[in-house]
Design a protein around this motif. Structure first.
Motif, PDB file in Angstrom:
ATOM      1  N   PHE A   1      13.445   0.062  -8.157  1.00 31.37           N
ATOM      2  CA  PHE A   1      12.083   0.345  -8.607  1.00 31.37           C
ATOM      3  C   PHE A   1      11.063  -0.302  -7.675  1.00 31.37           C
ATOM      4  O   PHE A   1      10.107   0.337  -7.241  1.00 31.37           O
ATOM      5  N   LEU A   2      11.266  -1.590  -7.362  1.00 31.51           N
ATOM      6  CA  LEU A   2      10.321  -2.288  -6.484  1.00 31.51           C
ATOM      7  C   LEU A   2      10.321  -1.714  -5.072  1.00 31.51           C
ATOM      8  O   LEU A   2       9.263  -1.559  -4.464  1.00 31.51           O
ATOM      9  N   VAL A   3      11.500  -1.402  -4.555  1.00 27.43           N
ATOM     10  CA  VAL A   3      11.584  -0.821  -3.215  1.00 27.43           C
ATOM     11  C   VAL A   3      10.784   0.481  -3.167  1.00 27.43           C
ATOM     12  O   VAL A   3       9.967   0.691  -2.256  1.00 27.43           O
ATOM     13  N   ASN A   4      10.982   1.350  -4.156  1.00 29.36           N
ATOM     14  CA  ASN A   4      10.268   2.625  -4.186  1.00 29.36           C
ATOM     15  C   ASN A   4       8.767   2.433  -4.361  1.00 29.36           C
ATOM     16  O   ASN A   4       7.965   3.120  -3.715  1.00 29.36           O
ATOM     17  N   MET A   5       8.381   1.508  -5.230  1.00 32.05           N
ATOM     18  CA  MET A   5       6.963   1.265  -5.470  1.00 32.05           C
ATOM     19  C   MET A   5       6.279   0.750  -4.202  1.00 32.05           C
ATOM     20  O   MET A   5       5.226   1.253  -3.803  1.00 32.05           O
ATOM     21  N   TYR A   6       6.890  -0.237  -3.544  1.00 31.12           N
ATOM     22  CA  TYR A   6       6.270  -0.783  -2.336  1.00 31.12           C
ATOM     23  C   TYR A   6       6.305   0.217  -1.183  1.00 31.12           C
ATOM     24  O   TYR A   6       5.356   0.303  -0.406  1.00 31.12           O
TER      25      TYR A   6
END
Length: 132
Positions: A18-23
């Motif tokens: 989730f964080l990888v995609n968001m950033y």
């Protein structure tokens, strides 16, 4: 703008999809191309193969090799000399911050204390400052 046309390139290491995609989405709106890795080991392999980047954005808590262990190896093996490394983590323990600083980090950002937009701005500033 294609990834090749972007002004800066960073390697982002975090095991949270989730964080990888968001950033990656946040950075894609700026002049930054993102290469994402789910483990510190994958980052080390890429650097050993000669990969170059403008900045390494590294989480601490990951399965296998931690971000601090990866940072230590990067510095000891001189894998990314002159490349800024920024820790992006939820670890706000002074012990972790002190250890990371011993290995010459350019920044330490606590995820829960910064918005994604603030992270993007700070990363671009660190890259630009490193080029002066």
């Amino acid at each position: 703008m294609t990834e090749e046309e972007k002004k800066y390139k960073i390697m982002f290491i975090d095991d949270d999809d989730f964080l990888v995609n968001m950033y990656a989405t946040k950075f894609s709106g700026s002049d930054v191309a993102v290469e994402a890795y789910k483990s510190a080991g994958a980052l080390i392999e890429k650097l050993q193969a000669g990969a170059k980047t403008d900045l390494i954005l590294l989480d601490i808590v990951m399965p296998g090799m931690t971000g601090l262990e990866a940072l230590k190896q990067i510095r000891q093996d001189k894998l990314a000399e002159g490349t800024p490394v920024v820790m992006l983590t939820n670890q706000s323990d002074e012990k972790d911050i002190t250890e990371a600083k011993q290995y010459g980090i350019s920044g330490y950002i606590v995820k829960s204390a910064a918005t994604p937009s603030e992270v993007v701005s700070e990363i671009i500033k660190i890259i630009e400052d490193s080029r002066k």
